[in-house]
Write an enzyme that holds these catalytic residues in place. Sequence first.
Site, short mmCIF file in Angstrom:
data_model
loop_
_atom_site.label_atom_id
_atom_site.label_comp_id
_atom_site.label_asym_id
_atom_site.label_seq_id
_atom_site.Cartn_x
_atom_site.Cartn_y
_atom_site.Cartn_z
N LYS A 94 0.81 -1.23 0.00
CA LYS A 94 0.00 0.00 0.00
C LYS A 94 0.84 1.28 0.00
CE LYS A 94 -4.47 -1.45 1.74
NZ LYS A 94 -4.31 -2.85 2.18
N GLU A 116 -10.81 6.88 4.68
CA GLU A 116 -11.36 5.98 5.69
C GLU A 116 -10.39 4.81 5.82
OE1 GLU A 116 -12.44 6.00 2.53
OE2 GLU A 116 -11.98 3.91 2.02
N SER A 383 1.82 -9.71 -0.84
CA SER A 383 1.47 -8.28 -0.72
C SER A 383 1.81 -7.66 0.62
CB SER A 383 -0.01 -8.08 -1.03
OG SER A 383 -0.82 -8.90 -0.21
C1 LIG Z 1 -5.14 -3.95 1.71
C2 LIG Z 1 -4.40 -5.19 1.43
C3 LIG Z 1 -4.76 -6.06 0.38
C4 LIG Z 1 -5.99 -5.88 -0.45
O1 LIG Z 1 -5.99 -4.76 -1.28
P1 LIG Z 1 -5.81 -4.86 -2.86
O2 LIG Z 1 -6.17 -3.49 -3.31
O3 LIG Z 1 -6.72 -5.92 -3.39
O4 LIG Z 1 -4.40 -5.20 -3.12
C5 LIG Z 1 -3.96 -7.17 0.13
N1 LIG Z 1 -2.88 -7.44 0.87
C6 LIG Z 1 -2.49 -6.63 1.90
C7 LIG Z 1 -1.29 -7.00 2.68
C8 LIG Z 1 -3.24 -5.49 2.21
O5 LIG Z 1 -2.85 -4.71 3.23
#
Ligand SMILES: *Cc1c(COP(=O)(O)O)cnc(C)c1O
Length: 399
Positions: A94, A116, A383
């Site tokens: 993010k 938010e 992610s």
């Molecule tokens: C917020 C988040 C997601 C989901 O958001 P996407 O916009 O679908 O990528 C996935 N993995 C992590 C670690 C997150 O913090």
Amino acid sequence: MATQFLEMPDQNGYFGEYGGQVIPPELKAIMDEINDSYDKVRQTEEFQAQLQGLYTDYVGRPSPIYFAKRLTELQGGARIFLKREDLNHTGAHKINHCLGEALLAKHMGKTKVLAETGAGQHGVALATACALVGIECEIHMGEIDIKKEHPNVTKMKILGCKLVPVTRGTKTLKDAVDSAFEEYVKDPINFFYAIGSVVGPHPFPRMVRDFQTIVGTEAREQFQGKEGRLPDYAMACVGGGSNAIGLFTAFLGDEEVQLIGVEPAGKGLDTADHAATLTLGSKGALHGFECYNLQDEEGQPLPVYSIASGLDYPGVGPQHCYLKDIERVQYKTIDDKECLDAFMKLSRLEGIIPALESAHAVAYAMKLAQELSADKAILINLSGRGDKDADFVAEYLSL
Ligand SMILES: *Cc1c(COP(=O)(O)O)cnc(C)c1O
């Protein structure tokens, strides 16, 4: 072919029949202004150099690609590689788009960035970016979430953002969206609403995607450098879809690379407790754009659920809807149990505690690897890291 996809969306923000601006005319004018400023600013060397510099020296990019040898051996079959977005500063992908949005807001002379947050992940990443860039930040969060997500709440406070507790309605994410949006429309000329994924009205699905493409661009080059070829599969979890589109964009033109997005099946696709929007949703409008939705017969968003709070959203990014329809990306599901199993296996075999969101992609890769021969390779976008989920999982599994 890759450039053809990068030229999307069209001028009105449509990816095929999805996206656009389903908002009142006053707001449409503001969104168009953001789009124009973005187009101008992102071309400048100053902005490019600033963002690249931060990616390198602040986030710690490029994040490595790691061959998960022990996980591969356990499964047998295709080799599994991880793109380590969990190693970024603040622990997830993010920060890539939050830095872009905060820099853009600063360049546009905005006075305050608003958003938010549900579990607090977007809030912490945005508060971090705003502290760094030097712009006021205000985050709206449901009172119930504030109680649940204590570490993230504390971090946001330390980072100097104004945290607004939302006490109305369900006191969770949905009401936090309404509350933050009400504050935003008080002065949309001076305020900037920083959307947390590739969703919302044009230009956000495009902008957030552009800021995330660094993930796939790096990964493609790193993989080729390591293996002398491209992976056979690239996969990522899909909530709104930002980490997935960030990985996929660089590979869209490579027909030999199969792309897979993994949605949460929660407690099962035959229950109400899931958030498998692309798998079971229907077309409609939500939060200012057109996409697949989990909605009732009147078009109201259904309550959704996933063990990974970052994935429980009743809509999904418009580009994913388009990529599903043209069958360039396949969307699959993983339930809570499979996710927890992958969470524990990656932790105990590789010493990497993944975010529960990311564990969905790991779980699907583990299943798929078993069906493939050892000369195949799967690349997963990991992610984020699972520090935020560790206490919850330990309690849930009575560890
Ligand atoms: C917020 C988040 C997601 C989901 O958001 P996407 O916009 O679908 O990528 C996935 N993995 C992590 C670690 C997150 O913090």
